[in-house]
Design an enzyme around this catalytic site. Sequence first.
Site, PDB file in Angstrom:
ATOM      1  N   VAL A 144      53.223 -10.391 -20.880  1.00 39.05           N
ATOM      2  CA  VAL A 144      54.081 -10.842 -21.989  1.00 39.05           C
ATOM      3  C   VAL A 144      55.383 -11.379 -21.411  1.00 39.05           C
ATOM      4  O   VAL A 144      56.083 -10.683 -20.674  1.00 39.05           O
ATOM      5  CB  VAL A 144      54.432  -9.686 -22.956  1.00 39.05           C
ATOM      6  CG1 VAL A 144      55.224 -10.218 -24.154  1.00 39.05           C
ATOM      7  CG2 VAL A 144      53.193  -8.968 -23.426  1.00 39.05           C
ATOM      8  N   GLY A 146      56.038 -13.720 -19.203  1.00 43.48           N
ATOM      9  CA  GLY A 146      56.131 -14.188 -17.814  1.00 43.48           C
ATOM     10  C   GLY A 146      57.129 -13.356 -17.024  1.00 43.48           C
ATOM     11  O   GLY A 146      56.872 -12.200 -16.685  1.00 43.48           O
ATOM     12  N   LYS A 216      50.470 -11.425 -27.672  1.00 44.82           N
ATOM     13  CA  LYS A 216      51.623 -10.801 -27.010  1.00 44.82           C
ATOM     14  C   LYS A 216      52.338  -9.824 -27.943  1.00 44.82           C
ATOM     15  O   LYS A 216      52.763  -8.754 -27.509  1.00 44.82           O
ATOM     16  CB  LYS A 216      52.579 -11.880 -26.511  1.00 44.82           C
ATOM     17  CG  LYS A 216      51.986 -12.673 -25.355  1.00 44.82           C
ATOM     18  CD  LYS A 216      52.821 -13.899 -25.073  1.00 44.82           C
ATOM     19  CE  LYS A 216      52.298 -14.661 -23.865  1.00 44.82           C
ATOM     20  NZ  LYS A 216      52.911 -15.989 -23.759  1.00 44.82           N
ATOM     21  N   GLY A 315      55.227 -19.743 -15.719  1.00 43.75           N
ATOM     22  CA  GLY A 315      55.519 -20.276 -14.387  1.00 43.75           C
ATOM     23  C   GLY A 315      55.010 -19.294 -13.342  1.00 43.75           C
ATOM     24  O   GLY A 315      55.089 -18.077 -13.525  1.00 43.75           O
TER      25      GLY A 315
END
Length: 444
Positions: A144, A146, A216, A315
């Site tokens: 959740v 990143g 999430k 990312g």
Amino acid sequence: MSSAVEAARTEEARQGGPPLPPLVLAGCGTVGGALLGLIREGRGSDDLVRSILVRDPARERPEPLPDPDGGRVVTRPSELPVEGGRVVVEALGGIRPALGLARRTLAGGGTFITANKSLVAEHGTELEALAAKSGGRLAFEAAVGGGMPVVRLLRDLPDAARVRRIEGILNGTSNYLLDELHAGRSWSEALQSARALGYAEADPSRDVDGRDAADKIRLLAWVAFGVPPAHVRVTRRGILPDPEALVAEARALGGVVRLLARVDPPDGAGICRARVEPCLVPRDSPWADVRGADNRARVSTARAGTLSVSGPGAGGQATALSLLTDLGDEALRRAGGSGGLARPVFPVRTIVAPDPDSSRAEGHPAERWHLSLEGKIPGHPEIEVRPRLERILARADIRLVDVDRDSGRLRTVLETRHAPRVDLVGERLRALALEPRLLRLAER
Ligand SMILES: NC(=O)c1ccc[n+]([C@@H]2O[C@H](COP(=O)([O-])OP(=O)(O)OC[C@H]3O[C@@H](n4cnc5c(N)ncnc54)[C@H](OP(=O)(O)O)[C@@H]3O)[C@@H](O)[C@H]2O)c1
């Protein structure tokens, strides 16, 4: 002091904790590859990574695989040595083969660290039960937000803080796309640039229809309230079918669209409800400040005020750092360390008792929705929509605060404490072949 002990101490001092445990890595793409890079950077070598699963070892990748012919790289999930109490880091994505690896790892008393929200949202309770039985451990900080440490924030909050609501921008892809639309780009241009930057997959439907954010918010409800993810009732509206129209509405109203997810503690009947929906936020609100693919979460509590975290929602590097954080916890646990960080994530909290103040809809103030729709029934230019809308709202016991007729459209503001009634109004209007644009007016 032996040189081995000395080396271990040096490592511990450098990392600010005990050395990371040896691990098995399932997946070496964007996230797994970034983790490999971080491990190499920290240790100068990757000898900690005992085995790696990929689909195609010959594929060129930014972080080269170690020793492709040396037997450490495997291509079949069954070849990955996950039994025997190992630490397995999963960065494959999807349910299969990740679920099989998780079951094998946890049944053997190992630790399964994952970035895979769908896996935990769908099978978390089964996996946690396996872990509880075998003494294994499941950790999913990276699943959740990143690099945004929201799982950790919730996990470390004592029950006595009494979380009343968790709300967040939890999907970086849709946030990026909305930002691009607000900057004047078309939907296809925005999608193209999101793909070019690696923010959107070839098929971004899970992001834009709200399923990703729904997964999430289920996980956050599990960590905060102990409610199994599959039991959280999520009402979901993404930014489809017409994101450009939503942004145009928001612009006309002087605000910005954000896709917000939120969840409240179980109500008096023990039901935990969550919503994912496009919201209108003021231009100067912290939600509007979340730009590009960033995420933000706000945790409102009865006793600890309101806590917020924000950061890169996706990312490779940011997500790999979250995996590294879970690995650091595992190192502490194995070293018999003390303190909050060594506390296992699971067993999760027992389900929190319904809070008498927050479990009634009255526990939260009334909310407003901006609703815009065609002024006439499509195909029937003689039939005005307004009287029908008023009847539908009266039946739903929703207050109509304001109505404005502008270029053939009706722009209205609705007020209620009962969000599901607004969903019902939306359904009734769609049954009349209307396309209502609904934006909840979010709190700052
Ligand atoms: N990317 C992000 O920003 C981000 C952020 C947060 C969470 N996550 C989560 O992290 C996980 C990984 O995402 P990612 O972006 O790193 O994906 P990715 O770049 O597609 O990497 C997936 C990796 O898994 C391997 N793989 C997939 N299926 C396999 C199979 N059946 N057998 C063997 N190997 C297999 C691939 O092998 P090859 O390399 O040979 O293709 C690749 O190395 C997902 O759960 C995702 O939701 C990602």
